[in-house]
Design an enzyme around this catalytic site. Sequence first.
Site, PDB file in Angstrom:
ATOM      1  N   CYS A  53       0.837  -1.195   0.000  1.00 30.40           N
ATOM      2  CA  CYS A  53       0.000   0.000   0.000  1.00 30.40           C
ATOM      3  C   CYS A  53       0.881   1.258   0.000  1.00 30.40           C
ATOM      4  O   CYS A  53       1.563   1.524  -0.983  1.00 30.40           O
ATOM      5  CB  CYS A  53      -0.974  -0.040   1.167  1.00 30.40           C
ATOM      6  SG  CYS A  53      -2.392   1.076   0.943  1.00 30.40           S
ATOM      7  N   HIS A 102      -3.643  -5.388   1.075  1.00 30.94           N
ATOM      8  CA  HIS A 102      -3.342  -5.709   2.475  1.00 30.94           C
ATOM      9  C   HIS A 102      -3.766  -7.156   2.754  1.00 30.94           C
ATOM     10  O   HIS A 102      -4.711  -7.666   2.150  1.00 30.94           O
ATOM     11  CB  HIS A 102      -4.121  -4.803   3.422  1.00 30.94           C
ATOM     12  CG  HIS A 102      -3.603  -3.401   3.491  1.00 30.94           C
ATOM     13  ND1 HIS A 102      -2.398  -3.078   4.066  1.00 30.94           N
ATOM     14  CD2 HIS A 102      -4.144  -2.237   3.056  1.00 30.94           C
ATOM     15  CE1 HIS A 102      -2.219  -1.777   3.997  1.00 30.94           C
ATOM     16  NE2 HIS A 102      -3.252  -1.231   3.389  1.00 30.94           N
TER      17      HIS A 102
END
Length: 522
Positions: free
Chosen positions: A366, A468
Site C-alpha cells: 500500500c 493488504h
Amino acid sequence: MTDSAPTIKIDLPPLRDSGPRRARTLMIQGTASDVGKSMLVAGLCRAYARRGLVVRPFKAQNMSNNAAVTIDTDAAPGPDGEQPRGEIGRAQALQARACGVAPSIHMNPVLLKPQSNVGSQVVLRGRALGNCPARVYHEMRQGLMPAVLDSFERLCAEADLVLVEGAGSGAEVYLRDCDITNMHFAERAEVPVLVLGDLDKGGTMASLVGTWLLLDEADRERVVGYIVNKFRGDFSLFEPACETITEITGWPFRGVLRWFEGAGRLPAEDSLALERPAETSGGVLNVAIPRLSRVANFDDMDPLAAEPSVNLRWIQPGEAIPAETDVVILPGSKATRADLDCLRREGWDVDIIAHVRRGGRVVGLCAGYQMLGRVVRDPQGIEGEPGETPGLGLLDIETEIGGDKRLIEIDGRDQRSGCRLTGYEMHMGRTAGGGLEHPWLMLDDGQGGVRAEGAISTDGRVMGGYVHGIFGGDAFRAHWLDQVGAQAARIDFEARIEAALDALADHCEANLDLDALLTLAR
C-alpha cells in the site's frame, strides 16, 4: 477541514423506535490505554457466543491506523449491484469474528486515523469525513453523538448482549462534557461499567483509586466493579490491595485475569504494540520492517511472524537496517509523504538502496508500494501540506493522492502464482507509470477476467502492490517464501486465529465468573 470549527452535517437514516431494548449491555473501561480492554472484550464475545447468546461488540470511537474493510449496510448498492464498503477499527472486526458474525460499520461508528501529531482523518460510520485538527474535533464531536447512539441501538435491537469497549482512560474528566465513548456515553446509553486495571503496568491500586477519586458521584455509581488484568505470580500477595481498593471506592472486586500467553497470536489493536514487538528468531530468512511514524495495518506481517523459517524484526527509530537482511518490507502508512521523510530522517532510504545493490529484496504494501516509486504527490493536501515528495525510485511508478478512497475486499486467484489470494484494498492514491506493465499479481476480477495489480522490477527483486493481508493466504505465503529462499511450515493461519480466540475464551472462563458478570449487564 480547517483550523476553525466547521459545521458538520451528519445525514442519518430516521432513528428507529424499536421499543424496549432487547440486549443487555456491559461496558469495559480502562484505567489507561493498552490495559487489555480490546482483548478482554474479544474473549468475552467468544465465550458468551459459545454459550448460545447473540453477542455484538461496540466501541463508539476508536483511534487507530489499523482498520478493516466491511460492508456499508447504510449505502445503496452501486450500478453493478455491489454493496459499498466502509471501514472500522481492526479490533472491532476481530471482536465481531469472536462473535461469529461479519463486522458492521455500527460496531465502531467513529474511527480516528492519526495523520500527524495534532490531527486525524475522521471516519464516520465507515466513510471518511475529512482531516481534522485535534482541537476542531474536540469541538465537533458532540455532533457525532446522535450517530453513535443510533449505531449502538441498532446493535442492541439485534443482540442478546452488547459488550462495549471504552477508549483510553474513563477518568479523563476534563473531556467528559464532549466525551462520546466513556462515561458520558455510558450515561446517555444507560450502560453499566466495569473498570479494568493492568497489573503488568504497575500502579494498579493508584490507578483504580485515582479513577474513583476523579469521577463524580453519578459516574462512580455507574461502576459495577473492577477487574485486575495481566497478573503473574501468586495473587494472594495482591489480595490486600484489592481489599483496600474496595474499602476506599466501594466497588466490588470482580476477578483477576491472569497473563494470557496466547496474546501474541492475535492481531494487536494499534501501533503501541510495536514499541515492544514480539520478534522471531531461529529461521533462515531475515525480514526487516522499518517502524514508520504513521504505520498502518501492520498486522499484514503477522502471518510471516508465525513462520518458523522467518526471523522478523521491526527496526525502531535510531536503528539501522541490518546488513544481513534478506527482505525489507515497507508497510502501510496513513501519511505516505510524511513517512518518506521519516525514512530519510532515519537514514533508512540509504540502507534500502544499499540493500538492493547487494542483491536484497524489497516488498512495499500500500503506502510502502507508493514509496518505492519516483514521486508521491498530494496536490489537495489530503494527508498533510500540499506538495510532492521524491520516492525511493526503485519502481517506475508515481502516485497522486486524491479521489475517493478505494475500499474493496479481495478473494480470488492470482493467475501468475496459481494461488488463492485474500485481502483488501484501502487507499486514496492512484498510481501510474511504466512499471505497471510488469505487475506483481494478476488477480481474478470476479467477472471472468483478470486485472493487473502492483508492479515488480525487471530483476524481480523489488515488488509492491495495494493488497493488504496478502501474506494471510497460506498457499500464496508458501509460494512467496519459496521464491525468496525459505520454506513455509504447514500453518493454517486463519485456523490459528480461531484457535487463539477459543483459547482466550477458555482463559476468561477459567479466570472470571462469567455467570456473575452477565448478571451485571442490563
